[in-house]
Enzyme design. Sequence first.
Site, PDB file in Angstrom:
ATOM      1  N   HIS A   1       0.786  -1.088   0.016  1.00  0.00           N
ATOM      2  CA  HIS A   1       0.033  -0.136  -0.047  1.00  0.00           C
ATOM      3  C   HIS A   1       0.989   1.260   0.121  1.00  0.00           C
ATOM      4  O   HIS A   1       2.113   1.324   0.824  1.00  0.00           O
ATOM      5  CB  HIS A   1      -0.868  -0.041   1.234  1.00  0.00           C
ATOM      6  CG  HIS A   1      -2.163   0.855   1.008  1.00  0.00           C
ATOM      7  ND1 HIS A   1      -1.992   2.184   1.287  1.00  0.00           N
ATOM      8  CD2 HIS A   1      -3.438   0.587   0.662  1.00  0.00           C
ATOM      9  CE1 HIS A   1      -3.470   2.725   1.110  1.00  0.00           C
ATOM     10  NE2 HIS A   1      -3.936   1.725   0.691  1.00  0.00           N
TER      11      HIS A   1
ATOM     12  N   ASP B   1      -7.824  -5.429  -0.501  1.00  0.00           N
ATOM     13  CA  ASP B   1      -8.134  -6.102  -1.545  1.00  0.00           C
ATOM     14  C   ASP B   1      -7.831  -7.702  -1.509  1.00  0.00           C
ATOM     15  O   ASP B   1      -8.078  -8.598  -2.166  1.00  0.00           O
ATOM     16  CB  ASP B   1      -7.551  -5.705  -2.935  1.00  0.00           C
ATOM     17  CG  ASP B   1      -8.125  -4.457  -3.201  1.00  0.00           C
ATOM     18  OD1 ASP B   1      -7.323  -3.434  -3.657  1.00  0.00           O
ATOM     19  OD2 ASP B   1      -9.150  -4.196  -3.456  1.00  0.00           O
TER      20      ASP B   1
HETATM   21  C1  SDX Z   1      -5.946   0.116  -3.161  1.00  0.00           C
HETATM   22  O1  SDX Z   1      -4.321   4.421  -2.183  1.00  0.00           O
HETATM   23  C2  SDX Z   1      -5.276   3.879  -1.664  1.00  0.00           C
HETATM   24  O2  SDX Z   1      -5.560   4.389  -0.375  1.00  0.00           O
HETATM   25  C3  SDX Z   1      -5.771   2.741  -2.298  1.00  0.00           C
HETATM   26  C4  SDX Z   1      -6.814   1.753  -1.527  1.00  0.00           C
HETATM   27  C5  SDX Z   1      -8.226   2.733  -1.579  1.00  0.00           C
HETATM   28  O3  SDX Z   1      -8.821   2.009  -0.697  1.00  0.00           O
HETATM   29  O4  SDX Z   1      -8.463   3.616  -2.297  1.00  0.00           O
HETATM   30  O5  SDX Z   1      -6.410   1.344  -0.219  1.00  0.00           O
HETATM   31  C6  SDX Z   1      -7.070   0.524  -2.576  1.00  0.00           C
HETATM   32  O6  SDX Z   1      -5.707   0.196  -4.171  1.00  0.00           O
HETATM   33  C7  SDX Z   1      -5.128  -0.980  -2.322  1.00  0.00           C
HETATM   34  C8  SDX Z   1      -3.808  -1.456  -3.042  1.00  0.00           C
HETATM   35  C9  SDX Z   1      -4.352  -2.580  -4.227  1.00  0.00           C
HETATM   36  N1  SDX Z   1      -3.236  -3.092  -5.127  1.00  0.00           N
HETATM   37  C10 SDX Z   1      -2.571  -4.367  -4.859  1.00  0.00           C
HETATM   38  O7  SDX Z   1      -2.869  -5.092  -4.062  1.00  0.00           O
HETATM   39  C11 SDX Z   1      -1.576  -4.386  -6.028  1.00  0.00           C
HETATM   40  C12 SDX Z   1      -0.494  -5.076  -5.505  1.00  0.00           C
HETATM   41  N2  SDX Z   1       0.184  -4.006  -4.549  1.00  0.00           N
HETATM   42  C13 SDX Z   1       1.472  -3.104  -5.332  1.00  0.00           C
HETATM   43  O8  SDX Z   1       1.069  -2.694  -6.657  1.00  0.00           O
HETATM   44  C14 SDX Z   1       1.760  -1.979  -4.481  1.00  0.00           C
HETATM   45  O9  SDX Z   1       1.755  -2.610  -3.246  1.00  0.00           O
HETATM   46  C15 SDX Z   1       0.945  -0.607  -4.596  1.00  0.00           C
HETATM   47  C16 SDX Z   1       0.694  -0.201  -5.957  1.00  0.00           C
HETATM   48  C17 SDX Z   1      -0.354  -1.167  -3.924  1.00  0.00           C
HETATM   49  C18 SDX Z   1       1.868   0.084  -3.664  1.00  0.00           C
HETATM   50  O10 SDX Z   1       2.948   0.487  -4.147  1.00  0.00           O
HETATM   51  P1  SDX Z   1       4.061   1.331  -3.274  1.00  0.00           P
HETATM   52  O11 SDX Z   1       3.686   1.580  -2.133  1.00  0.00           O
HETATM   53  O12 SDX Z   1       4.511   2.496  -4.409  1.00  0.00           O
HETATM   54  O13 SDX Z   1       5.302   0.388  -3.354  1.00  0.00           O
HETATM   55  P2  SDX Z   1       6.567   0.454  -4.552  1.00  0.00           P
HETATM   56  O14 SDX Z   1       5.752   0.119  -5.736  1.00  0.00           O
HETATM   57  O15 SDX Z   1       7.290   1.830  -4.004  1.00  0.00           O
HETATM   58  O16 SDX Z   1       7.161  -0.890  -3.925  1.00  0.00           O
HETATM   59  C19 SDX Z   1       8.165  -0.954  -2.852  1.00  0.00           C
HETATM   60  C20 SDX Z   1       8.691  -2.200  -3.008  1.00  0.00           C
HETATM   61  C21 SDX Z   1       9.259  -2.533  -4.502  1.00  0.00           C
HETATM   62  O17 SDX Z   1      10.376  -3.366  -4.491  1.00  0.00           O
HETATM   63  P3  SDX Z   1      12.035  -2.675  -4.659  1.00  0.00           P
HETATM   64  O18 SDX Z   1      11.978  -2.214  -5.988  1.00  0.00           O
HETATM   65  O19 SDX Z   1      12.104  -1.739  -3.535  1.00  0.00           O
HETATM   66  O20 SDX Z   1      12.914  -4.162  -4.822  1.00  0.00           O
HETATM   67  O21 SDX Z   1       7.924  -3.241  -2.773  1.00  0.00           O
HETATM   68  C22 SDX Z   1       7.635  -4.018  -3.885  1.00  0.00           C
HETATM   69  C23 SDX Z   1       8.030  -3.244  -5.221  1.00  0.00           C
HETATM   70  O22 SDX Z   1       8.390  -4.097  -6.038  1.00  0.00           O
HETATM   71  N3  SDX Z   1       6.276  -4.249  -3.853  1.00  0.00           N
HETATM   72  C24 SDX Z   1       5.695  -5.589  -4.042  1.00  0.00           C
HETATM   73  C25 SDX Z   1       4.494  -5.539  -4.036  1.00  0.00           C
HETATM   74  N4  SDX Z   1       4.047  -4.105  -3.603  1.00  0.00           N
HETATM   75  C26 SDX Z   1       4.981  -3.437  -3.661  1.00  0.00           C
HETATM   76  N5  SDX Z   1       6.344  -6.759  -4.386  1.00  0.00           N
HETATM   77  C27 SDX Z   1       5.308  -7.753  -4.333  1.00  0.00           C
HETATM   78  N6  SDX Z   1       4.069  -7.632  -4.234  1.00  0.00           N
HETATM   79  C28 SDX Z   1       3.592  -6.552  -4.103  1.00  0.00           C
HETATM   80  N7  SDX Z   1       2.163  -6.690  -3.984  1.00  0.00           N
END
Ligand code: SDX
Length: 393
Positions: free
Chosen positions: A270, A328
Site C-alpha cells: 500500500h 483487496d
Molecule cells: C488499493 O491509495 C489507496 O488508499 C488505495 C486503496 C483505497 O482504498 O483506495 O487502499 C485501494 O488500491 C489498495 C492497493 C491494491 N493494489 C494491490 O494490491 C496491487 C499490488 N500492490 C502493489 O502494486 C503496490 O503495493 C502498490 C501499488 C499498492 C503500492 O505500491 P508502492 O507503495 O508505491 O510500493 P512500491 O511500488 O514503491 O514498492 C516498494 C517495493 C518494490 O520493491 P523494490 O523495488 O524496493 O525491490 O515493494 C515491492 C516493489 O516491487 N512491492 C511488491 C508489492 N508491492 C510493492 N512486491 C510484491 N508484491 C507486491 N504487492
Amino acid sequence: QTGKFTYDPGFMSTAACNSAITYIDGEKGELLHRGYPIEQLAVHGDFLDVCHLLLKGDLPNLEQKREFSELVTKHTMVHEQMQFFFRGFRRDSHPMAVLTGCVGALSAFYHDSLNINDARHREVSAIRLIAKLPTLVAMAYKYNTGMPFVYPLNELSYSANFMRMMFANPCEEYKINDVLVRALDRILILHADHEQNASTSTVRLAGSSGANPFACVAAGIACLWGPAHGGANEAALNMLEEIGSPERIPEFIRQVKDKQSSVKLMGFGHRVYKNYDPRAKLMRETCHDVLEELGLHDEPLFKLAMELEKIALEDEYFVSRKLYPNVDFYSGIVQRALGIPTSMFTCIFAMARTIGWIAQWNEMISEPDQKIGRPRQLFVGQTPREAKPIEQR
Ligand code: SDX
C-alpha cells in the site's frame, strides 16, 4: 498543526488538499471516518449510516436515518432510456467498461441537479449517485449474463435491494439471505472512502474544473479499474486460483522475489499503510464469519489466502518492504461466497467508493476559494532547438 493533528513540514508541502472526511495513519495502520475508527463503524453502522456520516459529517439519529434512507430509496430507479446504453456493449464486455460508460451517461439525464454552485443540487446529485450505482451495477451483471434486468424493490434495505437486483429472476421467488446482506453491507463500509487515493484524486481533479458530478465519478471508476488500485481484488482472486494449493506457495513467492519477473502478490502492499491495513483485518474476519455461517469453513481459497499471508509476513522480502495485506486481499473470497463473480468485484468496489468520491467532491466544491487543479512537472526533455524543413531532417 491542523487542529488536532500534527504533520511534519515536509508532509504538509506534499499534501494535495485539506480534508475533514477520512484520516489515515499509515505507520499505525489506523483509519477513521469523521473521527470514528473503521472498526467501530464496521460493527455499529450500516452502509447508509456511513454514507450519511461521510456526506453530512455525522452518523444519523433515528429520524435522520429514516429521512436519508427514504431519500436514497426514492432515487434507486434509472431513466428507462438508460437500458439502451447497455445494448451498445458486447455481452462479454468487462462490467467495469459498461459501468464507466453508463455512469458518465447519467449526466445526460439529470440536468436538474447539475448546478454545482447550488448546495441543494450537489446533495441531490450525491443522493442520485448513491442510489443509482447499485441499480447500474446489477444491470451490468444481468446484461453480462443475458438475464433480464430486475427493478429495485424499495421496501428492501440498500444491500438487500442490490442482492435482489443481482440474483432475482422473474421465474421464481427470490429469498433474501440476511447473512449475505449483512456481509455485503460490511464490504461496502470497508470500501467507502480512503482519503486521497488515486481514484478520489481523479474525481477531485476532474471536479475542480467544474465538470458535473456524474462525469467526475465516471472518471473515478475508470481510474479504480487499474490492477494497482481497485482492480486488485479481481487480480488477487485470480492469483489465488492460479497458485491453487499451499504446496505451490513457495514457487509463487520465488517468482515474486525474482527481480526479472513482474509478478506481484496482489492484495499486498500500500502507498500509505506500512503496517496492516485495518480493513484487511476486518475483511478477513468477515470472510471467516460468512464462510462459517454458510457452512463453508473448509473453503480452500480462504485457507490458501491465510497460509499465503502467514508465509509472506515471515519472509524478509515482504517484511523489509513493509508489505502487508490490504483491503483487496480477502475481499474477493467474501464476494465469491456471496455469489458475486470475479469480473464484478471491482464494480462492487466502485459502488461502495461512490460515497467517498462524491463526499470528497462536495467538500472541495464547497470551499469558498476553490480553484482548478493544475499539478506541475519537472521538465526532463529537450533544450530549445530550431525546427528544420522536412528536406533537411
Ligand atoms: C488499493 O491509495 C489507496 O488508499 C488505495 C486503496 C483505497 O482504498 O483506495 O487502499 C485501494 O488500491 C489498495 C492497493 C491494491 N493494489 C494491490 O494490491 C496491487 C499490488 N500492490 C502493489 O502494486 C503496490 O503495493 C502498490 C501499488 C499498492 C503500492 O505500491 P508502492 O507503495 O508505491 O510500493 P512500491 O511500488 O514503491 O514498492 C516498494 C517495493 C518494490 O520493491 P523494490 O523495488 O524496493 O525491490 O515493494 C515491492 C516493489 O516491487 N512491492 C511488491 C508489492 N508491492 C510493492 N512486491 C510484491 N508484491 C507486491 N504487492
